[in-house]
Design a protein around this motif. Structure first.
Motif, PDB file in Angstrom:
ATOM      1  N   GLY A  52       1.011   0.638   0.926  1.00  0.00           N
ATOM      2  CA  GLY A  52       0.188   1.704   1.482  1.00  0.00           C
ATOM      3  C   GLY A  52      -0.922   2.070   0.523  1.00  0.00           C
ATOM      4  O   GLY A  52      -1.576   1.204  -0.061  1.00  0.00           O
ATOM      5  N   THR A  53      -1.104   3.378   0.301  1.00  0.00           N
ATOM      6  CA  THR A  53      -2.137   3.850  -0.606  1.00  0.00           C
ATOM      7  C   THR A  53      -1.617   3.896  -2.039  1.00  0.00           C
ATOM      8  O   THR A  53      -0.413   3.781  -2.294  1.00  0.00           O
ATOM      9  N   LEU A  54      -2.514   4.090  -2.993  1.00  0.00           N
ATOM     10  CA  LEU A  54      -2.099   4.270  -4.375  1.00  0.00           C
ATOM     11  C   LEU A  54      -1.169   5.465  -4.501  1.00  0.00           C
ATOM     12  O   LEU A  54      -0.168   5.422  -5.220  1.00  0.00           O
ATOM     13  N   GLU A  55      -1.510   6.559  -3.817  1.00  0.00           N
ATOM     14  CA  GLU A  55      -0.700   7.763  -3.914  1.00  0.00           C
ATOM     15  C   GLU A  55       0.706   7.562  -3.373  1.00  0.00           C
ATOM     16  O   GLU A  55       1.655   8.215  -3.818  1.00  0.00           O
ATOM     17  N   ASP A  56       0.870   6.640  -2.431  1.00  0.00           N
ATOM     18  CA  ASP A  56       2.208   6.359  -1.896  1.00  0.00           C
ATOM     19  C   ASP A  56       3.101   5.689  -2.933  1.00  0.00           C
ATOM     20  O   ASP A  56       4.328   5.760  -2.839  1.00  0.00           O
ATOM     21  N   GLY A  57       2.485   5.044  -3.892  1.00  0.00           N
ATOM     22  CA  GLY A  57       3.246   4.368  -4.933  1.00  0.00           C
ATOM     23  C   GLY A  57       3.689   2.979  -4.517  1.00  0.00           C
ATOM     24  O   GLY A  57       3.609   2.596  -3.349  1.00  0.00           O
TER      25      GLY A  57
END
Length: 650
Positions: A52-57
């Motif tokens: 997913g996104t960077l923030e999702d890890g």
């Protein structure tokens, strides 16, 4: 500092760097671990990718690699600890509620078994008929290397109900379970008050373990080597180390156990002397000066290992018949493994490792006879940031001892750079030549014109046990002076602007970056992460009270001594360095109250201090999105207190 910094240019630059390194949303494997050999040319490993996104890890998944056509295949998401059986026909791996057995020809599920807790190790018996499974109870502590928090389960009832700790519940122990092929369930092999930290088959009828008599994380420091009888579950003691030990590895014939003995500051991060326990007792094995961090048997006659020798990462073999060690591969520009170097023997003389260097992305690599051949690179397809160069550095301590470290600086050299010192954790650990330094903000700072010093002061690993022991009973003493002399060296060389120096670090590095600013006014800014500020309260609130008893002289039950003299909180009134303190709310290694104590002491003394606690994160803030957010906050803090570097480079 704002609570939400996601709209800042610093956060954007962090996102740009790590998007280039990790390729989020593209299923790009950016790092690999836990390599296992299959039949023929098949290899298996766990790969991390940002689906997913960077923030999702990142999330992990099991992959196979075919050496014939260099193809990479995704096999199963969420699979951990993949272990092919000795006959190469099946494999076991951990799932959320236990483990699963699959056929390797079509990956079809054969059997499943539920277990109460989190599986930490899986080992096939030499004949492939049984599995030994090490399970941490549902509320057991995990080590600082894994996040330093307690495991959780879904609880019944409203959220306001208290968490209860009685000091010895059934679900906080680590136990060995034994499973036979075809059985519907596994049976516990060990029981409290035996707590098993690591295990390995020792022939078909016994399992070698590192065990203690208490479940607490701190009891690991007093662990012993023992043998568990499969038939009875009884323990026979093999060795009580003078300090700590890890990596028990039984010989295929069951006649010996290899292990590493060392002075250590963290479970799971062990670097030391290769030893062997057999019918003749316990003896030390030659490794050509290498501090060993990973071991395997290459048949019954040779022990394969990886480790560190000063600046070098080394892979080698010890021949039991001759008593001699041979380097298979050694490198200063590349390293391998996560916390420490790791390897897997391949064939009669080769090895497989995941290599990396500051300017080389992780890669699956085969080494033999001093040569390294990359089989597959995990570099992102569209980004290779120019973040300067990394080089080994030596300087002299005030007592004449040679100190080592690594220096990162802009590729065009120059001088008068602002400097960030990043102190490693431990203290018995060390910086290595790793991909983009494996640090939150270092590559971005170098791009902006900073130099970054990664010191390995006395107490660091890779230079022998005598060097490592120098920090025992003197943490915050000569090791602190070693770091300060590193600054002097860079200033004398004209590389660093003495008025623009900052310090940061995690864990021990958090303690050191808090401690230094109470002892000197040379720093323009500091960012301690997961620090210790008060050794008294640390002892009684941390999951590892044995750690401070190892590294700090005196007693937490008496006034004075180093428990007072080396506690930053008691000297906050001597500081004048602007301080950004960051901690994880779930951290049991260095609880967030440590950062709070120092923060309040600084504010009381009129010192600029900002405290940020990430409520759902653990030790050292390695999880996402805290990792990204903390990197951005470091940039913001240094921009605010050291100013932009580019303007001074001319």
């Amino acid at each position: 500092m704002e609570r939400d910094v996601r709209s800042t240019p610093q956060y954007a630059s962090v996102g740009k760097l790590y998007s280039g390194l990790f390729a989020p949303g593209r299923d790009h494997v950016h790092v690999a671990r836990d390599l296992r050999l299959g039949d023929g040319d098949k290899l298996y490993f766990t790969g991390l990718s940002f689906t997913g996104t960077l923030e999702d890890g990142p999330s992990d998944a099991l992959y196979s690699f075919d050496r014939c056509d260099a193809s990479l295949t995704l096999l199963r998401r969420g699979a951990r600890l993949f272990r092919p059986s000795p006959d190469g026909r099946t494999a076991a791996f951990a799932i959320d509620d236990g483990f699963e057995i699959v056929n390797l020809d079509d990956f079809a599920s054969v059997e499943r078994c539920a277990l109460p807790g989190m599986i930490e190790q899986i080992h096939w018996s030499p004949d492939g008929t049984r599995l030994a499974v090490l399970v941490a109870g549902a509320h057991a502590d995990v080590s600082g290397a894994e996040g330093g928090y307690a495991l959780r389960t879904e609880t019944e009832g409203p959220a306001w109900l208290p968490e209860i700790d009685e000091g010895g519940a059934e679900d906080v122990w680590r136990r060995l379970w034994l499973w036979h092929r075809g059985a519907e369930e596994a049976k516990p092999l060990t029981h409290p008050p035996v707590n098993v930290w690591e295990a390995s088959w020792k022939g078909p009828n016994a399992i070698a373990v590192v065990a203690s008599n208490h479940h607490g994380e701190g009891s690991w420091y007093q662990s012993r080597l023992a043998e568990v009888d499969i038939a009875t579950g009884g323990l026979r003691e093999l060795h009580v180390p003078a300090e700590q030990m890890a990596y028990p590895t039984g010989a295929p014939d069951g006649k010996a156990v290899a292990f590493v003995e060392a002075v250590c500051s963290d479970r799971g991060i062990v670097c030391g002397t290769l030893r062997l326990a057999d019918a003749d007792g316990v003896r030390t094995l030659d490794t050509n000066g290498v501090e060993v961090t990973n071991i395997h048997w290459r048949g019954d006659g040779r022990i394969h290992y990886a480790g560190q020798r000063e600046f070098e990462t080394v892979v080698g073999d010890h021949d039991l018949a001759t008593g001699k060690a041979t380097d298979i591969w050694a490198s200063q520009s590349l390293t391998c493994g996560e916390w420490y170097p790791a390897t897997v023997p391949d064939g009669d003389r080769g090895a497989l490792i995941f290599t990396e260097g500051y300017d080389q992305a992780p890669a699956l690599t085969r080494v033999e006879a001093g040569e390294a051949r990359i089989l597959h690179s995990f570099a992102a397809p569209f980004s290779r940031p120019d973040a300067g160069v990394m080089e080994p550095l030596r300087w002299q301590a005030r007592d004449g001892l040679e100190i080592h470290g690594w220096l990162i600086r802009p590729r065009n050299g120059g001088g008068n750079h602002p400097l960030l010192i990043d102190v490693h954790g431990g203290p018995i650990w060390s910086h290595r030549n790793r991909w983009m330094a494996r640090l939150r903000s270092a590559p971005l700072l170098v791009q902006q014109g900073y130099a970054v010093l990664l010191p390995n002061p006395r107490g660091a690993s890779g230079r022998g046990q005598d060097y490592a022991r120098m920090v025992v009973g003197d943490m915050g003493g000569e090791d602190a002076h070693d770091i300060m002399r590193g600054i002097d060296h860079l200033v004398d060389q004209g590389i660093v602007d003495p008025k623009r120096v900052a310090v940061t670090g995690n864990s021990y590095g958090g303690f050191m970056s808090a401690w230094l600013v109470t002892q000197t006014d040379r720093f323009a800014a500091a960012v301690p992460i997961s620090p210790v500020a008060n050794w008294y309260s640390q002892h009684f609130t941390s999951q590892i009270p044995s750690f401070d008893e190892l590294c700090v002289q005196g007693s937490p039950r008496e006034a004075g001594g180093q428990y007072f003299d080396r506690s930053p909180a008691f000297f906050a009134h001597q500081a004048n360095t602007p301080m950004l303190l960051l901690a994880g709310g779930r951290d049991k290694n260095t609880p967030p109250t440590q950062a709070l104590e120092f923060h309040n002491g600084l504010l009381e003394a009129g010192v600029t201090s900002v405290l940020g606690i990430y409520p759902e994160h653990g030790h050292s803030l390695r999880g996402y999105p805290a990792y990204l957010d903390s990197a951005a906050r470091i940039l913001i803090w240094l921009d605010r207190h050291l100013g932009p570097a580019e303007a001074d480079r001319g």
